[in-house]
Design a protein around this motif. Structure first.
Motif, PDB file in Angstrom:
ATOM      1  N   LYS A  67       0.591  -0.900  -0.003  1.00 44.81           N
ATOM      2  CA  LYS A  67      -0.104   0.341   0.129  1.00 44.81           C
ATOM      3  C   LYS A  67       0.546   1.536   0.076  1.00 44.81           C
ATOM      4  O   LYS A  67       0.398   2.731  -0.335  1.00 44.81           O
ATOM      5  N   GLU A  68       2.243   1.341  -0.049  1.00 46.42           N
ATOM      6  CA  GLU A  68       3.105   2.329   0.736  1.00 46.42           C
ATOM      7  C   GLU A  68       3.299   2.577  -0.650  1.00 46.42           C
ATOM      8  O   GLU A  68       3.808   4.067  -0.772  1.00 46.42           O
ATOM      9  N   PHE A  69       2.965   1.924  -2.154  1.00 49.15           N
ATOM     10  CA  PHE A  69       3.500   2.130  -3.430  1.00 49.15           C
ATOM     11  C   PHE A  69       2.214   2.693  -4.087  1.00 49.15           C
ATOM     12  O   PHE A  69       1.361   2.022  -4.198  1.00 49.15           O
ATOM     13  N   ASN A  70       2.604   3.501  -5.138  1.00 52.31           N
ATOM     14  CA  ASN A  70       1.482   3.539  -6.112  1.00 52.31           C
ATOM     15  C   ASN A  70       2.255   4.007  -7.409  1.00 52.31           C
ATOM     16  O   ASN A  70       2.938   5.127  -7.975  1.00 52.31           O
ATOM     17  N   ILE A  71       1.546   2.395  -7.951  1.00 51.78           N
ATOM     18  CA  ILE A  71       2.335   2.442  -8.890  1.00 51.78           C
ATOM     19  C   ILE A  71       1.949   3.181 -10.865  1.00 51.78           C
ATOM     20  O   ILE A  71       0.798   3.020 -10.735  1.00 51.78           O
ATOM     21  N   LYS A  72       3.263   4.650 -11.091  1.00 54.09           N
ATOM     22  CA  LYS A  72       2.402   5.100 -12.116  1.00 54.09           C
ATOM     23  C   LYS A  72       2.486   5.096 -13.859  1.00 54.09           C
ATOM     24  O   LYS A  72       1.541   4.838 -14.295  1.00 54.09           O
ATOM     25  N   ALA A  73       3.884   4.399 -13.637  1.00 49.78           N
ATOM     26  CA  ALA A  73       3.945   4.102 -14.891  1.00 49.78           C
ATOM     27  C   ALA A  73       4.646   2.409 -15.021  1.00 49.78           C
ATOM     28  O   ALA A  73       4.879   1.768 -13.685  1.00 49.78           O
ATOM     29  N   ILE A  74       4.902   1.729 -15.710  1.00 50.37           N
ATOM     30  CA  ILE A  74       5.911   0.406 -16.186  1.00 50.37           C
ATOM     31  C   ILE A  74       6.309   0.903 -17.357  1.00 50.37           C
ATOM     32  O   ILE A  74       6.136   0.394 -18.180  1.00 50.37           O
ATOM     33  N   ASN A  75       7.808   0.168 -17.449  1.00 47.73           N
ATOM     34  CA  ASN A  75       8.672   0.498 -18.407  1.00 47.73           C
ATOM     35  C   ASN A  75       9.842  -1.664 -18.390  1.00 47.73           C
ATOM     36  O   ASN A  75       9.570  -2.008 -17.242  1.00 47.73           O
ATOM     37  N   PHE A  76      10.458  -2.029 -19.372  1.00 49.85           N
ATOM     38  CA  PHE A  76      11.062  -3.181 -19.552  1.00 49.85           C
ATOM     39  C   PHE A  76      12.360  -2.593 -20.030  1.00 49.85           C
ATOM     40  O   PHE A  76      12.266  -1.123 -21.284  1.00 49.85           O
ATOM     41  N   SER A  77      13.013  -3.447 -19.717  1.00 53.86           N
ATOM     42  CA  SER A  77      14.796  -3.227 -20.870  1.00 53.86           C
ATOM     43  C   SER A  77      16.004  -4.620 -20.352  1.00 53.86           C
ATOM     44  O   SER A  77      15.299  -5.279 -19.217  1.00 53.86           O
ATOM     45  N   THR A  78      15.557  -4.878 -21.753  1.00 56.81           N
ATOM     46  CA  THR A  78      16.188  -6.490 -21.462  1.00 56.81           C
ATOM     47  C   THR A  78      16.982  -6.698 -22.494  1.00 56.81           C
ATOM     48  O   THR A  78      17.715  -5.968 -23.151  1.00 56.81           O
ATOM     49  N   TYR A  79      17.624  -7.526 -22.441  1.00 54.18           N
ATOM     50  CA  TYR A  79      19.258  -8.527 -24.028  1.00 54.18           C
ATOM     51  C   TYR A  79      18.515  -8.494 -24.527  1.00 54.18           C
ATOM     52  O   TYR A  79      17.425  -8.506 -24.730  1.00 54.18           O
ATOM     53  N   GLY A  80      19.635  -8.295 -26.114  1.00 50.20           N
ATOM     54  CA  GLY A  80      18.891  -8.076 -26.936  1.00 50.20           C
ATOM     55  C   GLY A  80      18.984  -9.032 -28.352  1.00 50.20           C
ATOM     56  O   GLY A  80      19.191 -10.189 -27.252  1.00 50.20           O
ATOM     57  N   ALA A  81      19.080  -9.035 -29.270  1.00 47.30           N
ATOM     58  CA  ALA A  81      19.312 -10.190 -30.154  1.00 47.30           C
ATOM     59  C   ALA A  81      18.558 -11.386 -29.407  1.00 47.30           C
ATOM     60  O   ALA A  81      18.568 -12.302 -30.551  1.00 47.30           O
ATOM     61  N   SER A  82      16.727 -11.523 -29.463  1.00 46.23           N
ATOM     62  CA  SER A  82      16.389 -12.005 -28.936  1.00 46.23           C
ATOM     63  C   SER A  82      15.089 -12.270 -29.653  1.00 46.23           C
ATOM     64  O   SER A  82      14.097 -10.891 -29.252  1.00 46.23           O
ATOM     65  N   LEU A  83      13.928 -12.813 -30.421  1.00 44.96           N
ATOM     66  CA  LEU A  83      12.395 -12.627 -30.886  1.00 44.96           C
ATOM     67  C   LEU A  83      11.605 -13.901 -29.753  1.00 44.96           C
ATOM     68  O   LEU A  83      12.161 -15.137 -29.646  1.00 44.96           O
ATOM     69  N   VAL A  84      10.893 -13.040 -29.972  1.00 42.82           N
ATOM     70  CA  VAL A  84       9.661 -14.349 -29.728  1.00 42.82           C
ATOM     71  C   VAL A  84       8.825 -14.053 -30.603  1.00 42.82           C
ATOM     72  O   VAL A  84       8.117 -13.338 -31.376  1.00 42.82           O
ATOM     73  N   TYR A  85       8.421 -15.827 -31.242  1.00 40.05           N
ATOM     74  CA  TYR A  85       7.432 -15.656 -32.390  1.00 40.05           C
ATOM     75  C   TYR A  85       6.189 -16.087 -31.567  1.00 40.05           C
ATOM     76  O   TYR A  85       5.731 -16.615 -31.582  1.00 40.05           O
ATOM     77  N   VAL A  86       4.981 -14.389 -31.958  1.00 41.58           N
ATOM     78  CA  VAL A  86       3.971 -14.909 -31.420  1.00 41.58           C
ATOM     79  C   VAL A  86       2.333 -14.978 -31.956  1.00 41.58           C
ATOM     80  O   VAL A  86       2.804 -14.794 -33.795  1.00 41.58           O
ATOM     81  N   ASP A  87       1.267 -15.299 -31.528  1.00 43.78           N
ATOM     82  CA  ASP A  87      -0.159 -15.506 -33.006  1.00 43.78           C
ATOM     83  C   ASP A  87      -0.027 -14.317 -32.212  1.00 43.78           C
ATOM     84  O   ASP A  87      -0.593 -13.165 -32.263  1.00 43.78           O
ATOM     85  N   GLN A  88      -1.485 -14.125 -33.123  1.00 49.39           N
ATOM     86  CA  GLN A  88      -2.491 -12.885 -33.124  1.00 49.39           C
ATOM     87  C   GLN A  88      -3.108 -12.916 -31.480  1.00 49.39           C
ATOM     88  O   GLN A  88      -2.822 -11.383 -31.870  1.00 49.39           O
TER      89      GLN A  88
END
Length: 459
Positions: A67-88
């Motif tokens: 309860k002490e935190f109020n999340i205003k936004a979310i973001n991501f940083s990750t290693y590169g050169a990696s692909l995820v193949y997804v359906d619709q």
């Protein structure tokens, strides 16, 4: 009253972390996890994508209960050169293949023979020939080796954008991932390379979305502003770009030591490509010339060898202090940068050194770092490339190595060399990228702590 924060998921190869930053960019919460790797259909190790996906949901649920935190936004940083193949529906159709997975020689030859040859193609795309590390080649391989899966696939998302999509339900591409040694981007024309359309791969790449904009989340509700995610090397540069206006080079050290020069816009030459130079993209779409050195890995291997030879604990070398009296045994009569410039690129190979020739392990370790600085000097000089750089910032593991830092200052006598420390640079960069959307405060001036290293000979 709850504290406004931004949640950043920072996904490395080894550690997967969640950070909460407050409006002053201080870390107020941290959670770390490691997952056991799984195997792809060929028996090669790869990331456990399902564990990674579930950990995002579990971690968010955990901090939402605080309860002490109020999340205003979310973001991501990750290693590169990696692909995820997804359906619709955004569901993964295949494993998250390891970027070190061996690439078929016949398929590689087919690709480069079709599109102008390795040399010219690499110059246009600022992408050294790296096999699976060129993520566009993974997609090309998918088309020819798994045509049914390629047909079913809606999009191939780089890992940062996949992570974002599981929160937003929206699928996008981002220039920091697309523009990083992928073989996808033509830096001369500032557009996708022609092969992308000719092979029908363009239809499998989601629309580009700006790294400094936000999307509304769908999980856990629609209340959270969410970034599209950033490639970690580009994210780590953002706090420096926001803090310093005079030209600088950042040497980001870890397994790879990457010298990033955001003030060098010269096209890559064929020679630079043979020396492991490449281009990154800032989140605003500007090219960054960079050079890479596998120095962290080499350090790990040679420290083990030194420790074993002298019967010492490996951890000892984390705290060895710089000793000029020891280094003087190795120094030439002329200035170090002139001496190093007179040598061939492969002049030093510490792996072949007979360790018994050194007086003790401390002397051996000093000499090893000396040979590493030779390689670092040549690598960083390629990124400098006659630009008017006033400062070199070093972050990551080597910034805490006093031998490395003192020798770096010695070999670049006309440039100020700083050890830079920042709480989780890649995560902070991902937070700063979308600062304007969640934070009402001005960016703090103390995000980065600097320590100047003066050339030892002038002390």
């Amino acid at each position: 009253m709850s504290k406004p924060v931004i949640a950043i998921f920072d996904v490395g190869k080894t550690n997967k972390k969640l950070f909460l930053f407050d409006e002053e960019y201080k870390i107020v919460f941290e959670r770390s996890a490691r997952f056991t790797e799984t195997k792809d259909e060929d028996g090669d190790s790869c990331e456990n994508l399902e564990s990674l996906r579930l950990s995002v949901f579990d971690s968010l649920r955990e901090v939402l209960r605080e309860k002490e935190f109020n999340i205003k936004a979310i973001n991501f940083s990750t290693y590169g050169a990696s692909l995820v193949y997804v359906d619709q529906n955004g569901q993964a159709l295949a494993p998250l293949y390891n970027y070190l997975k061996e690439y078929p020689e016949a398929l590689k030859k087919q690709f480069y023979d079709t599109y102008g040859g390795e040399e010219d193609f690499s110059v246009r795309t600022s992408s050294p020939v790296l096999g699976s590390l060129n993520s566009g080649m993974q997609l090309y391989r998918m088309k020819y080796e798994k045509p049914e899966l390629f047909k079913r696939m809606k999009y191939a998302l780089h890992l940062p954008q996949y992570m974002s999509s599981i929160i937003t339900g929206k699928m996008y591409s981002d220039i920091t991932s697309i523009g990083c040694h992928t073989n996808l981007w033509d830096f001369q024309n500032n557009a996708y390379h022609e092969w992308v359309a000719e092979e029908g791969v363009d239809a499998k790449l989601a629309p580009l979305f700006p790294g400094d904009k936000v999307i509304t989340s769908s999980f856990p509700s629609d209340n959270y502003l969410t970034g599209v995610g950033l490639h970690d090397s580009s994210a780590a540069l953002i706090p420096y770009l926001e803090s310093f206006r005079e030209p600088f080079v950042l040497i980001s050290t870890g397994t790879w030591c990457i010298s990033l020069n955001p003030f060098n816009h010269n096209p890559l030459t064929k020679f630079e490509l043979t020396q492991d130079c490449l281009s990154y993209m800032t989140f605003t779409g500007k090219p960054i010339k960079a050079s890479r050195l596998f120095a962290g890995f080499e350090h790990e291997q040679q420290v083990k060898r030194i420790a074993a030879h002298y019967n010492q604990a490996i951890g000892k070398y984390k705290t060895v202090k710089f000793d000029m009296a020891v280094v003087k045994k190795f120094l030439p009569d002329k200035p170090l940068h002139l001496y190093f410039n007179s040598l061939g690129f492969d002049y030093f190979d510490f792996a072949r050194e007979d360790l018994s020739r050194f007086k003790n392990d401390i002397e051996a370790y000093h000499y090893f770092i000396y040979t590493l600085i030779f390689k670092q000097f040549l690598s960083t000089s390629l990124a400098l490339d006659k630009t008017n750089v006033k400062r070199i910032f070093v972050d990551g593991g080597f910034s805490k190595n006093s031998i490395y830092m003192n020798l770096l200052a010695l070999v670049f006598p006309d440039i100020e060399v700083y050890a830079a420390s920042m709480a989780q640079a890649t995560a902070m960069g991902a937070a700063v990228a979308i600062h304007q959307h969640w934070n009402k405060q001005q960016l703090p001036t103390d995000m980065i702590t600097l320590k100047l290293f003066v050339s030892p000979k002038s002390k």
